[in-house]
Write a protein that holds these residues in place. Structure first.
Motif, PDB file in Angstrom:
ATOM      1  N   LYS A 398       1.671  -1.137  -0.170  1.00  0.00           N
ATOM      2  CA  LYS A 398      -0.096   0.036   0.457  1.00  0.00           C
ATOM      3  C   LYS A 398       0.809   1.281   0.154  1.00  0.00           C
ATOM      4  O   LYS A 398       0.720   1.973  -0.308  1.00  0.00           O
ATOM      5  N   GLY A 399       2.116   1.186   1.089  1.00  0.00           N
ATOM      6  CA  GLY A 399       2.512   2.313   0.290  1.00  0.00           C
ATOM      7  C   GLY A 399       3.720   2.739  -0.885  1.00  0.00           C
ATOM      8  O   GLY A 399       3.707   3.492  -0.948  1.00  0.00           O
ATOM      9  N   LEU A 400       4.160   1.230  -0.415  1.00  0.00           N
ATOM     10  CA  LEU A 400       4.945   1.391  -2.580  1.00  0.00           C
ATOM     11  C   LEU A 400       3.985   1.549  -3.393  1.00  0.00           C
ATOM     12  O   LEU A 400       4.148   3.053  -4.455  1.00  0.00           O
ATOM     13  N   TYR A 401       2.783   1.433  -3.806  1.00  0.00           N
ATOM     14  CA  TYR A 401       1.602   2.127  -4.394  1.00  0.00           C
ATOM     15  C   TYR A 401       1.171   3.399  -4.533  1.00  0.00           C
ATOM     16  O   TYR A 401       1.835   3.834  -5.149  1.00  0.00           O
ATOM     17  N   PHE A 402       1.164   3.934  -2.829  1.00  0.00           N
ATOM     18  CA  PHE A 402       1.077   5.628  -2.993  1.00  0.00           C
ATOM     19  C   PHE A 402       1.807   6.651  -3.356  1.00  0.00           C
ATOM     20  O   PHE A 402       1.792   7.283  -3.994  1.00  0.00           O
ATOM     21  N   MET A 403       2.671   5.987  -2.907  1.00  0.00           N
ATOM     22  CA  MET A 403       4.191   6.659  -2.977  1.00  0.00           C
ATOM     23  C   MET A 403       4.774   6.696  -4.078  1.00  0.00           C
ATOM     24  O   MET A 403       4.947   8.035  -5.217  1.00  0.00           O
ATOM     25  N   GLY A 404       4.453   5.962  -5.142  1.00  0.00           N
ATOM     26  CA  GLY A 404       4.412   6.258  -6.979  1.00  0.00           C
ATOM     27  C   GLY A 404       3.617   6.937  -7.411  1.00  0.00           C
ATOM     28  O   GLY A 404       4.826   7.751  -7.957  1.00  0.00           O
ATOM     29  N   TYR A 405       2.262   7.346  -7.171  1.00  0.00           N
ATOM     30  CA  TYR A 405       1.464   7.723  -7.544  1.00  0.00           C
ATOM     31  C   TYR A 405       1.234   9.193  -7.451  1.00  0.00           C
ATOM     32  O   TYR A 405       1.535  10.151  -7.919  1.00  0.00           O
ATOM     33  N   LEU A 438       4.257   0.565 -11.483  1.00  0.00           N
ATOM     34  CA  LEU A 438       3.229   0.393 -12.197  1.00  0.00           C
ATOM     35  C   LEU A 438       3.230  -1.384 -12.796  1.00  0.00           C
ATOM     36  O   LEU A 438       2.708  -1.848 -13.304  1.00  0.00           O
ATOM     37  N   TYR A 439       5.199  -1.507 -13.065  1.00  0.00           N
ATOM     38  CA  TYR A 439       4.871  -2.723 -13.475  1.00  0.00           C
ATOM     39  C   TYR A 439       5.152  -3.609 -12.212  1.00  0.00           C
ATOM     40  O   TYR A 439       5.727  -5.092 -13.218  1.00  0.00           O
ATOM     41  N   THR A 440       4.948  -3.752 -11.273  1.00  0.00           N
ATOM     42  CA  THR A 440       5.803  -4.386 -10.095  1.00  0.00           C
ATOM     43  C   THR A 440       4.263  -4.980  -9.197  1.00  0.00           C
ATOM     44  O   THR A 440       3.332  -5.804  -9.283  1.00  0.00           O
ATOM     45  N   VAL A 441       3.630  -3.763  -8.553  1.00  0.00           N
ATOM     46  CA  VAL A 441       2.825  -3.616  -7.811  1.00  0.00           C
ATOM     47  C   VAL A 441       1.613  -3.919  -7.405  1.00  0.00           C
ATOM     48  O   VAL A 441       0.863  -4.750  -6.621  1.00  0.00           O
ATOM     49  N   PRO A 442       1.248  -3.823  -9.070  1.00  0.00           N
ATOM     50  CA  PRO A 442      -0.921  -4.364  -9.839  1.00  0.00           C
ATOM     51  C   PRO A 442      -0.710  -5.716  -9.548  1.00  0.00           C
ATOM     52  O   PRO A 442      -1.000  -6.452  -9.108  1.00  0.00           O
ATOM     53  N   LEU A 517      -2.727  12.457  -8.808  1.00  0.00           N
ATOM     54  CA  LEU A 517      -3.531  12.722  -6.941  1.00  0.00           C
ATOM     55  C   LEU A 517      -4.212  11.975  -6.962  1.00  0.00           C
ATOM     56  O   LEU A 517      -4.850  11.797  -5.756  1.00  0.00           O
ATOM     57  N   ILE A 518      -5.334  12.070  -8.242  1.00  0.00           N
ATOM     58  CA  ILE A 518      -6.702  11.552  -7.921  1.00  0.00           C
ATOM     59  C   ILE A 518      -6.059   9.689  -7.287  1.00  0.00           C
ATOM     60  O   ILE A 518      -7.065   9.073  -6.373  1.00  0.00           O
ATOM     61  N   GLY A 519      -5.386   9.473  -8.421  1.00  0.00           N
ATOM     62  CA  GLY A 519      -4.731   7.783  -7.785  1.00  0.00           C
ATOM     63  C   GLY A 519      -4.628   7.939  -6.680  1.00  0.00           C
ATOM     64  O   GLY A 519      -4.639   6.224  -6.164  1.00  0.00           O
ATOM     65  N   CYS A 520      -3.991   8.687  -6.835  1.00  0.00           N
ATOM     66  CA  CYS A 520      -3.192   8.223  -4.744  1.00  0.00           C
ATOM     67  C   CYS A 520      -4.674   8.190  -3.482  1.00  0.00           C
ATOM     68  O   CYS A 520      -4.228   7.323  -3.428  1.00  0.00           O
TER      69      CYS A 520
END
Length: 531
Positions: A398-405, A438-442, A517-520
């Motif tokens: 979750k942290g990785l996903y949020f931080m990337g966006y 995008l290449y890893t977390v999902p 930022l909406i994606g965040c």
């Protein structure tokens, strides 16, 4: 998706990884070298992508493509991919080739990529040698080049789903995570090398003079890298073919003897034979346990049944697909127009000025610097992919996903508000954080969801069948990668309108920042994470 094997058009399959009388067993641990070999496909694909980004516009301009056909070139491939990718994903779930489920599709798509590159990089030269009439030559050159671009984009976008499903089939959960990180790492390296080679002036070097033009030089390197990378990838980890229960299970009583190593079946999706067990797990049932193993029964996949399977996906899969769509929309909004932004906004050049004017030369210089920014993005993506393995233990997926966006949204926002050469190049490093995410977390989340479902299924009904919705790893990976094509359609169809309305390409990076930022908020509130 009926469960009766006696109906017309149905086939009954036994997945040895999922229907074991001895409980669920993950594939063996894969050596690092095998995972790196598996990741070479991403290196080759991204190398060719970078070559296309550097050369496809000059190629299209050189053959005289009318501006009215530009949108057709860029939209046709993602539309085809969006419509057909789930079909191929489902077909690969049921493929019974002796070579495995995924590799036949990967081989076919890699050949399509090679053919597409050959057409758009060499088509004009070949047509010029074969056709003398200037009008016919123009028509054929444009047609062949367009077919090559669409074919390459289609296959390169398409191939990601089977590659990810192949990794998920043959690896344990820990190796899936490691493999995805290596995928992102080599994706960055491949892109960086492709951009560097594309930035070189081959026309004035010996190889350029020997092969004719820089287009032929890049085709030589691209074909060589793509061929070698995919040969290594396809030889990395063997697959075990899907077996029909009618063929795999003969009508005879279960043997009551020691293991039969000479007849041992392979674990589904691995190269290791069943160890410490009977040669035929479906037949070697001790103590009367699991006398009626539930096979996986499916009808032949149709478009109607496929749509039903996609619609019946659990809500958390749909939320993950939406978040992936938001992320790729933001990323592509910036990346597809980045070199143009550098030329027009940062360097204050004019692409519509005469080609010998100062304004046009300044614009070209901005485009060249933009290519270096894309190279920084690729290197940053590789480096961040390496450190992701350490970060995930501290902040989780979750942290990785949020931080990337979040970092991407901030970076593109600052670039749009304060366009400067040096700050823009520095902030390009944040683009790499987003691409690696995008290449890893999902796909890590897809692997988590599948592991959770498998554990629940074997806990409630050991040896039970897959759910009857008709979904498999191939369909889920295809649905996720379909979001990339849908994002391309949205970007290609919408950003041109926004640029024309605003009268400036700066609206591109502002849009990318807002969407990211909406994606965040979306990945923080709606995406489900497995504890």
């Amino acid at each position: 998706m009926g469960s009766s094997s006696g109906q017309t058009g149905t086939h009954t399959y036994q997945s040895l990884a999922e229907d074991r009388p001895f409980g669920f067993v993950e594939p063996p641990k894969r050596p690092t070298g095998r995972l790196i070999m598996h990741s070479m496909a991403m290196f080759g694909r991204e190398f060719c992508y970078a070559v296309e980004a550097a050369y496809v516009t000059p190629v299209l301009l050189s053959v005289g493509l009318p501006k009215s056909l530009y949108s057709t070139v860029w939209l046709l491939s993602p539309i085809l991919g969006f419509l057909l990718q789930p079909v191929v994903g489902s077909a690969s779930d049921h493929c019974r080739s002796s070579w495995g489920r995924r590799r036949p599709y990967i081989l076919a798509l890699s050949i399509m990529m090679l053919l597409g590159m050959a057409l758009y990089l060499n088509g004009d030269t070949v047509i010029s040698a074969l056709v003398a009439n200037p009008r016919r030559k123009l028509v054929w050159a444009i047609t062949i080049t367009m077919i090559g671009v669409v074919l390459f984009d289609f296959a390169a976008d398409f191939i990601d789903g089977p590659i990810k499903a192949y990794l998920f089939d043959v690896c344990s959960h820990q190796d899936k995570e490691r493999g995805l990180h290596y995928h992102a790492l080599f994706t960055g390296f491949g892109g960086a090398l492709g951009y560097l080679l594309g930035a070189m002036d081959w026309a004035h070097l010996g190889m350029g003079r020997m092969l004719g033009t820089e287009f032929q030089v890049m085709f030589f390197f691209s074909a060589l890298v793509l061929t070698l990378c995919f040969i290594i990838h396809l030889c990395s980890i063997s697959e075990t073919p899907l077996r029909d229960v009618a063929e795999a299970v003969p009508p005879q009583p279960a043997p009551q003897g020691p293991p039969l190593p000479s007849e041992a079946l392979y674990d589904y999706g691995s190269i290791e034979k069943v160890k410490n067990g009977y040669g035929n797990p479906e037949l070697a049932v001790q103590g009367g346990k699991n006398k009626n193993p539930a096979p996986q029964t499916r009808r032949t996949m149709t478009m109607k049944s496929l749509l039903r399977a996609l619609v019946s996906m659990p809500a958390h899969y749909r939320c993950l697909c939406i978040s992936h769509l938001i992320g790729w929309t933001a990323f592509l909004s910036n990346m597809l127009f980045f070199t143009d932004f550098m030329g027009q906004i940062v360097f204050q050049g004019d692409p519509y000025s005469p080609h010998n004017s100062t304004e046009f030369l300044i614009y070209e210089r901005g485009v060249e610097v933009g290519c270096w920014g894309l190279c920084i993005n690729s290197v940053s993506s590789s480096l961040y992919s390496y450190f992701q393995k350490s970060l995930v233990s501290y902040i989780g997926l979750k942290g990785l996903y949020f931080m990337g966006y979040f970092l991407f949204g901030l970076g593109t926002g600052f670039i749009g508000l304060f366009p400067n050469v040096y700050s823009t190049l520095v902030l390009c490093a944040l683009f790499g954080v987003m691409s690696s995410t995008l290449y890893t977390v999902p796909f890590n989340l897809i692997a988590e969801y599948h592991r959770e479902e498998e554990e629940e299924r074997h806990k409630l009904a050991p040896g039970g069948a897959l759910d009857s919705s008709g979904r498999g790893k191939g369909v889920d990976c295809a649905a996720l990668t379909c979001m990339v094509q849908l994002a391309q359609i949205l970007v290609g169809g919408g950003l041109g309108f926004l640029v024309n309305t605003a009268g400036s390409v700066i609206v591109v990076v502002i849009t990318a920042s807002a969407v990211a930022l909406i994606g965040c908020c979306f990945v923080a509130l709606f995406v489900r994470y497995v504890n």
